[in-house]
Motif scaffolding. Structure first.
Motif, mmCIF file in Angstrom:
data_model
loop_
_atom_site.group_PDB
_atom_site.id
_atom_site.type_symbol
_atom_site.label_atom_id
_atom_site.label_comp_id
_atom_site.label_asym_id
_atom_site.label_seq_id
_atom_site.Cartn_x
_atom_site.Cartn_y
_atom_site.Cartn_z
ATOM 1 N N VAL A 255 0.839 -1.205 0.000
ATOM 2 C CA VAL A 255 0.000 0.000 0.000
ATOM 3 C C VAL A 255 0.871 1.250 0.000
ATOM 4 O O VAL A 255 0.611 2.200 -0.753
ATOM 5 C CB VAL A 255 -0.982 -0.015 1.196
ATOM 6 N N LEU A 256 1.928 1.249 0.812
ATOM 7 C CA LEU A 256 2.843 2.398 0.817
ATOM 8 C C LEU A 256 3.497 2.584 -0.556
ATOM 9 O O LEU A 256 3.643 3.719 -1.033
ATOM 10 C CB LEU A 256 3.907 2.235 1.901
ATOM 11 N N GLY A 257 3.874 1.487 -1.201
ATOM 12 C CA GLY A 257 4.428 1.565 -2.552
ATOM 13 C C GLY A 257 3.398 2.080 -3.542
ATOM 14 O O GLY A 257 3.733 2.835 -4.467
ATOM 15 N N GLY A 258 2.149 1.671 -3.355
ATOM 16 C CA GLY A 258 1.076 2.185 -4.205
ATOM 17 C C GLY A 258 0.902 3.689 -4.051
ATOM 18 O O GLY A 258 0.692 4.411 -5.032
ATOM 19 N N ILE A 259 1.015 4.163 -2.813
ATOM 20 C CA ILE A 259 0.934 5.602 -2.567
ATOM 21 C C ILE A 259 2.091 6.312 -3.277
ATOM 22 O O ILE A 259 1.896 7.368 -3.889
ATOM 23 C CB ILE A 259 0.928 5.900 -1.053
ATOM 24 N N ALA A 260 3.280 5.719 -3.223
ATOM 25 C CA ALA A 260 4.422 6.295 -3.951
ATOM 26 C C ALA A 260 4.127 6.330 -5.446
ATOM 27 O O ALA A 260 4.438 7.324 -6.128
ATOM 28 C CB ALA A 260 5.690 5.489 -3.667
ATOM 29 N N GLY A 261 3.515 5.257 -5.985
ATOM 30 C CA GLY A 261 3.137 5.244 -7.399
ATOM 31 C C GLY A 261 2.117 6.321 -7.715
ATOM 32 O O GLY A 261 2.192 6.978 -8.770
ATOM 33 N N ARG B 48 -5.051 -5.454 -1.790
ATOM 34 C CA ARG B 48 -3.755 -6.077 -1.490
ATOM 35 C C ARG B 48 -3.847 -6.931 -0.236
ATOM 36 O O ARG B 48 -3.262 -8.009 -0.157
ATOM 37 C CB ARG B 48 -2.666 -5.010 -1.353
ATOM 38 N N GLY B 49 -4.567 -6.444 0.763
ATOM 39 C CA GLY B 49 -4.756 -7.235 1.976
ATOM 40 C C GLY B 49 -5.453 -8.551 1.682
ATOM 41 O O GLY B 49 -5.050 -9.611 2.168
ATOM 42 N N ALA B 50 -6.500 -8.494 0.857
ATOM 43 C CA ALA B 50 -7.214 -9.724 0.498
ATOM 44 C C ALA B 50 -6.281 -10.707 -0.195
ATOM 45 O O ALA B 50 -6.292 -11.909 0.102
ATOM 46 C CB ALA B 50 -8.403 -9.397 -0.411
ATOM 47 N N ARG B 51 -5.457 -10.211 -1.083
ATOM 48 C CA ARG B 51 -4.526 -11.093 -1.803
ATOM 49 C C ARG B 51 -3.530 -11.761 -0.861
ATOM 50 O O ARG B 51 -3.376 -12.974 -0.858
ATOM 51 C CB ARG B 51 -3.779 -10.303 -2.879
ATOM 52 N N PHE B 52 -2.842 -10.974 -0.047
ATOM 53 C CA PHE B 52 -1.798 -11.538 0.811
ATOM 54 C C PHE B 52 -2.366 -12.389 1.946
ATOM 55 O O PHE B 52 -1.801 -13.422 2.298
ATOM 56 C CB PHE B 52 -0.884 -10.436 1.353
ATOM 57 N N PHE B 53 -3.489 -11.971 2.520
ATOM 58 C CA PHE B 53 -4.061 -12.768 3.606
ATOM 59 C C PHE B 53 -4.702 -14.053 3.089
ATOM 60 O O PHE B 53 -4.686 -15.071 3.772
ATOM 61 C CB PHE B 53 -5.013 -11.926 4.457
ATOM 62 N N LEU B 54 -5.245 -14.043 1.866
ATOM 63 C CA LEU B 54 -5.726 -15.284 1.259
ATOM 64 C C LEU B 54 -4.565 -16.238 1.023
ATOM 65 O O LEU B 54 -4.654 -17.439 1.325
ATOM 66 C CB LEU B 54 -6.452 -15.008 -0.062
ATOM 67 N N LEU B 55 -3.460 -15.716 0.505
ATOM 68 C CA LEU B 55 -2.273 -16.547 0.318
ATOM 69 C C LEU B 55 -1.799 -17.123 1.653
ATOM 70 O O LEU B 55 -1.453 -18.304 1.744
ATOM 71 C CB LEU B 55 -1.143 -15.737 -0.319
#
Length: 195
Positions: free
Chosen positions: A64-70, A147-154
């Motif tokens: 998310v922080l990287g997304g904010i940078a993007g 992103r949370g859904a992706r990583f927590f599902l994994l």
């Protein structure tokens, strides 16, 4: 070159500093890096399943922080920084098409689908969101959810099924996430037609 980059990223999972590398890769993946954080996340979570939730949290926060940078790259430095990055990855033409053809609601949908399934690639959408001035708070909320859904599902899959699901994830998770993204798009289009 891509294979060497993938192999290098995989080698980071065995290091003592793997969690730091996960944070770094998750951050840069959302704005400029080619290899997804999943490549590092999966072997780390398999090696230490008791830390899978922690790794998911680290990956989510830094993604998310990287997304904010993007977003900031797209909003404040499109011509000088973001455009050359997109050209380097061969994504500039697709980016320009998206920039001229998507509306606000469609872009929010793309934020969710790219966060879940990298469709289109997350770095393209984060820069696009900034370039077309998507509300930063809305951007952050959608990034946290996707992103949370992706990583927590994994993390859940890896804790539940362990090594046996690794090959399935590596080969088919993108396809499954793409199907989910496709369903979201169909639901969105259906909603727009009804309203």
């Amino acid at each position: 070159m891509l294979r060497r980059l993938y192999d290098w990223t995989m080698s980071l999972a065995a290091r003592r500093s793997a969690e730091v590398w996960l944070a770094i890769i998750a951050f840069v993946e959302s704005s400029i890096f080619l290899v997804p954080a999943d490549v590092l996340f999966v072997p780390m979570a398999i090696a230490r399943p008791q830390r899978a939730w922690r790794y998911a949290l680290v990956a989510t926060i830094f993604s998310v922080l990287g997304g904010i940078a993007g977003w900031y790259l797209g909003h404040y430095a499109y011509e000088s920084v973001a455009k050359p990055i997109l050209e380097f990855y061969g994504k500039l033409e697709a980016f320009e098409r998206l920039k001229t053809s998507v509306g606000y609601e469609t872009l929010v949908l793309l934020l969710v689908t790219s966060g879940l399934a990298h469709l289109p690639p997350i770095k393209v959408v984060t820069i696009l969101a900034g370039a077309v001035n998507i509300d930063l708070a809305l951007f952050i909320v959608s990034a946290i959810i996707a992103r949370g859904a992706r990583f927590f599902l994994l993390a859940w899959l890896l804790r539940r099924y362990g090594e046996s699901i690794r090959h399935f994830i590596e080969k088919r998770l993108g396809l499954l996430a793409g199907v989910v993204a496709g369903v979201l798009i169909v639901l969105f289009v259906g909603y727009r037609l009804v309203m």
